[in-house]
Design an enzyme around this catalytic site. Structure first.
Site, PDB file in Angstrom:
ATOM      1  N   HIS A  79     -26.307  24.195 -26.340  1.00 45.83           N
ATOM      2  CA  HIS A  79     -26.374  24.698 -24.838  1.00 45.83           C
ATOM      3  C   HIS A  79     -25.296  23.516 -24.031  1.00 45.83           C
ATOM      4  O   HIS A  79     -25.524  23.479 -22.766  1.00 45.83           O
ATOM      5  CB  HIS A  79     -27.720  24.734 -24.345  1.00 45.83           C
ATOM      6  CG  HIS A  79     -28.314  25.889 -24.649  1.00 45.83           C
ATOM      7  ND1 HIS A  79     -28.427  26.828 -23.791  1.00 45.83           N
ATOM      8  CD2 HIS A  79     -29.217  26.081 -25.760  1.00 45.83           C
ATOM      9  CE1 HIS A  79     -29.056  27.950 -24.483  1.00 45.83           C
ATOM     10  NE2 HIS A  79     -29.735  27.467 -25.554  1.00 45.83           N
ATOM     11  N   SER A 130     -33.064  23.783 -24.700  1.00 47.19           N
ATOM     12  CA  SER A 130     -32.677  24.885 -24.402  1.00 47.19           C
ATOM     13  C   SER A 130     -33.533  25.658 -23.491  1.00 47.19           C
ATOM     14  O   SER A 130     -33.204  26.655 -22.783  1.00 47.19           O
ATOM     15  CB  SER A 130     -32.663  25.879 -25.665  1.00 47.19           C
ATOM     16  OG  SER A 130     -33.555  25.817 -26.512  1.00 47.19           O
ATOM     17  N   LYS A 174     -23.177  31.346 -27.498  1.00 46.04           N
ATOM     18  CA  LYS A 174     -23.548  31.251 -26.097  1.00 46.04           C
ATOM     19  C   LYS A 174     -22.333  31.140 -25.266  1.00 46.04           C
ATOM     20  O   LYS A 174     -21.793  32.222 -24.956  1.00 46.04           O
ATOM     21  CB  LYS A 174     -24.458  29.954 -25.941  1.00 46.04           C
ATOM     22  CG  LYS A 174     -25.751  30.167 -26.931  1.00 46.04           C
ATOM     23  CD  LYS A 174     -26.712  29.029 -26.740  1.00 46.04           C
ATOM     24  CE  LYS A 174     -27.779  28.848 -28.020  1.00 46.04           C
ATOM     25  NZ  LYS A 174     -28.560  30.432 -28.059  1.00 46.04           N
TER      26      LYS A 174
HETATM   27  C1  LIG Z   1     -30.411  24.414 -29.401  1.00 44.40           C
HETATM   28  C2  LIG Z   1     -30.008  25.849 -30.339  1.00 44.40           C
HETATM   29  N1  LIG Z   1     -29.821  25.387 -31.626  1.00 44.40           N
HETATM   30  C3  LIG Z   1     -29.397  26.689 -32.410  1.00 44.40           C
HETATM   31  C4  LIG Z   1     -29.564  27.973 -32.023  1.00 44.40           C
HETATM   32  C5  LIG Z   1     -29.140  29.141 -32.914  1.00 44.40           C
HETATM   33  O1  LIG Z   1     -27.673  29.436 -32.790  1.00 44.40           O
HETATM   34  P1  LIG Z   1     -27.427  31.127 -32.892  1.00 44.40           P
HETATM   35  O2  LIG Z   1     -27.814  32.011 -31.821  1.00 44.40           O
HETATM   36  O3  LIG Z   1     -25.827  30.927 -33.025  1.00 44.40           O
HETATM   37  O4  LIG Z   1     -27.888  31.231 -34.570  1.00 44.40           O
HETATM   38  C6  LIG Z   1     -29.980  28.003 -30.629  1.00 44.40           C
HETATM   39  C7  LIG Z   1     -29.918  29.359 -30.156  1.00 44.40           C
HETATM   40  O5  LIG Z   1     -30.898  30.152 -29.524  1.00 44.40           O
HETATM   41  C8  LIG Z   1     -30.119  27.025 -30.026  1.00 44.40           C
HETATM   42  O6  LIG Z   1     -30.510  27.144 -28.475  1.00 44.40           O
END
Ligand SMILES: Cc1ncc(COP(=O)(O)O)c(C=O)c1O
Length: 395
Positions: free
Chosen positions: A208, A180, A239
């Protein structure tokens, strides 16, 4: 001395280190431009890749669902019952991901922190990528399984750790699909192969990758054509899909098991019907039309080309995530503040602990709803400020 006084000391230290970043208050929807304090700013830091967070059809679907089902789930789904929208959404996600079934959680973080401890515990081993997202790290901590970290993108390290790990307990290999903060892509086919060779479960966080990789944005498994070989795909709706919620997709028996074991499912209320309906509509739009996806890639290639030509270091990104590597934390915060105050560009600094110390950056997120003119606006602002504060050489 009050018992919370130490917090002021911590805040002071964060400010001195340039790690206390103020949070902006937005006065309207997410989009290419956002309104803050009555002024419009070019938005370069949202994960709204496809612009679905403010798509007219998506908003209409959410409003209709609120009319039909109200605004709250009432209680946890296993007690108050599952709204039919949640059930439809779970079916839709499974089909979109080419998986047998899916479970919807209230967020991506909850999907990870709920699923991992349901799969592994004491006596088991998790092989976790060095740059995995915090929600994976927390999920592993909650599980009490032993955590073994393998080096970023390094399959020989993973292989060596697997081969030295003995035969007792379950093994789980877990990785972000797209990293990310860097935008590079995990070598998922090799990970799947190693997991099969060493009898480990493979688990990929596609937060992502959804809406960005694969046919119509189906994500990383589709991108590598390994949907039938990955054990577990996890993702988020917050996202590219534009709303909120998270999910895990995999075999039917896994999903039925998680609905009886995963604590965010059992001990926290379900998504609001408006969110579930918004996600359903977004996936429908992605399935029927990939023009937003094409525009996203066109825009990200254009932005990267222009920034590279201007002399910025963009790391090793292979996706629209565009990290402008500055490394020094104070300089990064300074760049972001100058972009905001003198150029009307909203581009947040990413500093420790979100990224390792000494690797501070501004992560630019181009989207399908930016125009070329918007991207030129951003690059020219970066060039001006970059020269002024000494990141780029003066002409
Ligand atoms: C790789 C990854 N996993 C999980 C999440 C968490 O997702 P959410 O914002 O839906 O809680 C994110 C968000 O920042 C992320 O980038």
């Amino acid at each position: 001395m009050g018992s919370l006084d130490w917090i002021n000391g911590e805040i002071k230290a964060m400010k001195e280190a340039g790690r206390f970043v103020p949070i902006k208050v937005l006065q309207g929807p997410q989009g290419a431009w956002v309104r803050i304090d009555g002024r419009d700013y070019l938005n370069m830091c949202s994960n709204n890749y496809l612009g679905l967070a403010n798509h007219p059809e998506v908003k209409k679907a959410a409003i209709q669902a609120i009319e039909d089902y109200g605004v709250g789930a009432g209680a946890v789904r296993s007690i108050a019952g599952t709204n039919e929208i949640d059930a439809k959404l779970e079916e839709k996600v499974a089909r979109f991901k080419h998986m047998e079934a899916s479970i919807v959680y209230q967020g991506g973080l909850l999907a990870n922190t709920g699923t991992i401890p349901a799969l592994v515990g004491k006596g088991d081993t998790v092989f976790s990528e060095e740059l995995n997202h915090a929600s994976i790290i927390d999920g592993v901590r909650l599980s009490a399984a032993q955590r073994t970290v393998y080096k970023h993108m390094d399959m020989s390290d993973l292989k060596a750790l697997l081969s030295g790990s003995g035969t007792s307990g379950k093994k789980l290999i877990i990785t972000d699909g797209v990293f990310s903060m860097d935008g590079d892509i995990a070598p998922v086919p090799e990970i799947v192969e190693l997991s099969q060779r060493y009898g480990a479960i493979s688990y990929v966080d596609d937060a992502h990758g959804e809406g960005v990789l694969g046919d119509h944005g189906r994500g990383i498994a589709d991108h590598f054509n390994v949907a039938d070989r990955i054990d577990i795909e996890m993702g988020t709706f917050s996202k590219a899909i534009g709303s909120m919620g998270g999910f895990v997709a995999g075999p039917e028996y896994l999903i039925e098991f998680l609905k009886r074991k995963a604590r965010p499912f059992l001990f926290s209320s379900g998504l609001n019907p408006g969110d579930a309906a918004a996600v359903l509509k977004s996936i429908e739009i992605m399935e029927r039309d990939d023009s937003l996806l094409k525009k996203l890639w066109e825009n990200s290639q254009y932005l990267k080309k222009r920034l590279t030509e201007a002399g910025f270091n963009l790391g090793n990104s292979k996706t629209p995530i565009t990290p402008v590597m500055i490394c020094d934390e104070k300089l990064t915060v300074n760049l972001s503040e100058e972009l905001y105050s003198s150029e009307r560009v909203f581009a947040s600094p990413i500093v420790y602990p979100t990224v390792p110390a000494g690797t501070a950056r501004i992560r630019l997120m181009p989207s399908a709803v930016h125009s070329k003119k918007d991207l030129d606006f951003a690059v020219e602002a970066f060039e001006r400020v970059g020269r002024r504060i000494g990141i780029l050489k003066r002409n």
